[in-house]
Design an enzyme around this catalytic site. Structure first.
Site, PDB file in Angstrom:
ATOM      1  N   GLU A  29      -1.545 -10.260  -5.924  1.00  0.00           N
ATOM      2  CA  GLU A  29      -1.505 -11.133  -7.104  1.00  0.00           C
ATOM      3  C   GLU A  29      -0.634 -10.520  -8.204  1.00  0.00           C
ATOM      4  OE1 GLU A  29      -4.075 -10.144  -5.337  1.00  0.00           O
ATOM      5  OE2 GLU A  29      -5.788 -11.496  -5.488  1.00  0.00           O
TER       6      GLU A  29
ATOM      7  N   GLU B  17       0.830  -1.210   0.000  1.00  0.00           N
ATOM      8  CA  GLU B  17       0.000   0.000   0.000  1.00  0.00           C
ATOM      9  C   GLU B  17       0.861   1.255   0.000  1.00  0.00           C
ATOM     10  OE1 GLU B  17      -2.929  -0.594   3.116  1.00  0.00           O
ATOM     11  OE2 GLU B  17      -3.937  -2.119   1.898  1.00  0.00           O
TER      12      GLU B  17
ATOM     13  N   CYS C 103      -9.264  -9.430  -7.346  1.00  0.00           N
ATOM     14  CA  CYS C 103     -10.047  -8.283  -7.847  1.00  0.00           C
ATOM     15  C   CYS C 103     -10.052  -8.300  -9.387  1.00  0.00           C
ATOM     16  CB  CYS C 103      -9.471  -6.974  -7.322  1.00  0.00           C
ATOM     17  SG  CYS C 103      -7.979  -6.428  -8.185  1.00  0.00           S
TER      18      CYS C 103
END
Ligand code: THU
Length: 160
Positions: free
Chosen positions: A75, A64, A112
């Site tokens: 991923e 992050e 996602c």
């Protein structure tokens, strides 16, 4: 005009004891990666482990950033780590594990949309399916045998 139905197939494991020993080791590697995630903002840690055709195991975790959109998912960190080190080697499997410092993640955490798109890129290029296993901190593990099952009708280079 006609309608078509697209079906996806998944294997559900009740817990890691139902995995083969080699798959269990790969899940442990994803957990190891997850434990090194840098996720001070969301407190949601994700780890990914890839098994390459040459037997190498490549890891990644979410990274992050104080400028939130500058962060990256586990991923894609793992896939690009593999692609940068072994650009010609096929990816056989990816394992994804997620946990949170705020709550217990007891449901499988699926990749996602952007990560699905990225996995599609490499699966199409290597012309060989990538098995995708995803889970939370506890509970079931879901296996898809191809990214097609998670991202049907994907956009890929054959459309360009
Ligand atoms: N995250 C992943 O690493 N992989 C996913 O597929 C979904 C989300 C990360 C991004 C962010 O650091 C945190 O989880 C919360 O969204």
């Amino acid at each position: 005009m006609k309608e078509i139905k697209i079906t996806s197939k998944f294997t559900i494991y009740e817990n890691s004891n139902e995995l083969s020993s080699s798959n269990k080791s790969l899940l442990l590697k994803a957990i190891e990666a997850r434990n090194n995630a840098y996720s001070p903002y969301s407190k949601f840690s994700v780890g990914a482990s890839l098994l390459l055709e040459n037997g190498k195991i490549i890891l990644g975790n979410n990274q992050e950033n104080a400028a939130y959109p500058s962060g990256m998912c586990a991923e894609r960190v793992a896939i690009w780590n593999a692609a940068s080190q072994y650009p010609k080697i096929k990816i056989q499997k990816i394992f994804i594990s997620a946990s949170s410092k705020i709550s217990i993640v007891n449901k499988p955490v699926s990749p996602c949309g952007a990560c699905r798109q990225t996995i599609t890129e490499y699966e199409v290029n290597q012309a060989q399916n990538i098995e995708i296993f995803f889970t939370g901190e506890t509970g079931k593990i879901i296996q898809a045998n191809s990214i097609n099952d998670l991202l049907p009708l994907a956009f890929d280079k054959t459309l360009l």
